[in-house]
Design an enzyme around this catalytic site. Sequence first.
Site, PDB file in Angstrom:
ATOM      1  N   GLU A 284       0.840  -1.210   0.000  1.00  0.00           N
ATOM      2  CA  GLU A 284       0.000   0.000   0.000  1.00  0.00           C
ATOM      3  C   GLU A 284       0.873   1.258   0.000  1.00  0.00           C
ATOM      4  O   GLU A 284       0.713   2.151   0.848  1.00  0.00           O
ATOM      5  CB  GLU A 284      -0.982  -0.004   1.188  1.00  0.00           C
ATOM      6  CG  GLU A 284      -1.990  -1.138   1.063  1.00  0.00           C
ATOM      7  CD  GLU A 284      -3.213  -1.041   1.978  1.00  0.00           C
ATOM      8  OE1 GLU A 284      -3.276  -0.144   2.832  1.00  0.00           O
ATOM      9  OE2 GLU A 284      -4.114  -1.880   1.798  1.00  0.00           O
TER      10      GLU A 284
ATOM     11  N   GLU B 120      -4.834  -8.646  -0.364  1.00  0.00           N
ATOM     12  CA  GLU B 120      -5.643  -8.316   0.821  1.00  0.00           C
ATOM     13  C   GLU B 120      -7.080  -8.178   0.375  1.00  0.00           C
ATOM     14  O   GLU B 120      -7.391  -7.364  -0.505  1.00  0.00           O
ATOM     15  CB  GLU B 120      -5.173  -7.015   1.485  1.00  0.00           C
ATOM     16  CG  GLU B 120      -3.921  -7.182   2.311  1.00  0.00           C
ATOM     17  CD  GLU B 120      -3.560  -5.925   3.101  1.00  0.00           C
ATOM     18  OE1 GLU B 120      -4.464  -5.195   3.555  1.00  0.00           O
ATOM     19  OE2 GLU B 120      -2.340  -5.683   3.243  1.00  0.00           O
TER      20      GLU B 120
HETATM   21  O1  AHR Z   1      -5.270  -5.785   6.946  1.00  0.00           O
HETATM   22  C1  AHR Z   1      -5.206  -4.606   7.691  1.00  0.00           C
HETATM   23  C2  AHR Z   1      -4.557  -3.483   6.933  1.00  0.00           C
HETATM   24  O2  AHR Z   1      -5.340  -3.139   5.837  1.00  0.00           O
HETATM   25  C3  AHR Z   1      -3.203  -3.760   6.326  1.00  0.00           C
HETATM   26  O3  AHR Z   1      -2.179  -3.594   7.224  1.00  0.00           O
HETATM   27  C4  AHR Z   1      -3.116  -2.743   5.250  1.00  0.00           C
HETATM   28  O4  AHR Z   1      -2.294  -3.154   4.188  1.00  0.00           O
HETATM   29  C5  AHR Z   1      -4.551  -2.522   4.835  1.00  0.00           C
HETATM   30  O5  AHR Z   1      -4.893  -1.195   4.763  1.00  0.00           O
END
Ligand code: AHR
Length: 520
Positions: A203, A323
């Site tokens: 991210e 994710e």
């Molecule tokens: O999964 C929780 C968080 O969500 C992670 O650390 C991040 O990459 C995303 O914003």
Amino acid sequence: MKKSPVGTLLLHIAFALAAVSSPAADDGTAPNRLVIHADQGKEKINRNIYGHFSEHLGRCIYEGIWVGEDSPIPNTRGIRNDIVAALKRIKIPLLRWPGGCFADEYHWKDGIGPKDARPTMINTHWGGVTENNHFGTHEFLDLCAQLGCEPYLCGNVGSGAVLEMQQWVEYITFDGVSPMAELRKANGHPDPWKLKYFGIGNENWGCGGNMSAEYYADQYLRYATYVRNFAGNTIFKIACGPNRDDYHWTEVLMQRCARRMNGLALHFYCGTGKKSRSATEFDEGDWFHNLKTALRMEELVTKHSEIMDRFDPDKKVGLMVDEWGAWHAVEPGTNKGFLYQQNSLRDALAAGLTLNIFNRHCDRVRMANIAQVINVLQAMILTDKERITLTPTYHVFEMFVPHHDAIRLPDELTTADYSIGGEKIPALNASASRDAAGKIHITLCNLDPNRPAPIECELRGAKASRVSGRVLTAPEITAHNTFDQPERVRPVAFDGARPSANGFSATLPPRSVVALEIQP
Ligand code: AHR
């Protein structure tokens, strides 16, 4: 009769239009129909689509996975035996670590060597707690070995140096004499590990440095250059990809870096966290809203894939949804920075529909990692000291195991709608595959919490001599498992499917995930 290529194409287009647009009747009661092309199918559903994510966040690593060698909780070299056994049952293929946002603040050298000499740090993203670094590189790679899964490391671009990233890969994989290999040996691991998957930052458009796509693309090229392949170990490099529908990010990364990357990550969460609604106390409107949001994955994967196709028509670069999941409000009374949430039948449906989407896009989606494996967000398992509870989402992952590395079979689904308050979504969703033994597996979700869904399935190019299956459902949409009632939501045998002249017919219960096995 032999058809001309143009004639065949027109037929395909006509058929596709008819199938895709076969509208539900205005009242949403069109008959549900599924056509499975069992005589086709060429792409493998990469088992890494069923991957997981573990971050130094809340009680995911500490308590959830790592209890230390001296814990009364049964463990192997500090890692909980119950968790390893449960994750092996869902054949966990891959585990991402150490973050997430934590990855871009993580300095791997703090997590090696004697534990009492490891420096601490502040986990600024997640509750501001002190991280003791007792779970580091050796412990994570031991966990993956115990699980029999591939490790997927995420390197630090946001606050780390190029040299640091270069040395991490050298420490893990170099088999000769070098400063990092000697350090590894001194820390008790003479042989190098195999490491395939490596993420260059996380991210970086947000918590990983707030970079523009153009700036990150340059950083990616610089960092990735020094992530070396040593001694037969080939690293599969994954670039930080877009947030949700940031198509500009994908465009820039593909244009500038496609030749030097193997995968591009995508992050997308559904859920009701922003509305501060509970993970277990919600009404049908919340149910609908969450599933409608989860269905957006179809649009995101399709549109990012279209951009990738322009720069990479041979589909060499994978779209890695590293994710995803449902992000709800935390359980009342728990630390807001720990993201601990319960997990209900609604989450099971969100998982099922999302995995069906990934299966159907397996030509481009080669990996996905639900967030997160234990005690955080849409977890597989919740722990309370020595007790564990398997969540409804865990059971969906178990029911989908037959799709791992199976050949995806194209399908066309005509479905009634599920409507509420003037809004509607398709009630059903499905995917199909053929395993190495020739059995056909079909997973279906009925998102409508009120109505059963009768469905006719035509199997083209195969016969169904026997249909068996399992179903996950519960009397209430909010049903969930607790430490005292761990089996309220669990799969049971499904006897609602019967072979028919050209396939089978079934009736899916309301609010259910059904996994069918067809014996040809
Ligand atoms: O999964 C929780 C968080 O969500 C992670 O650390 C991040 O990459 C995303 O914003």
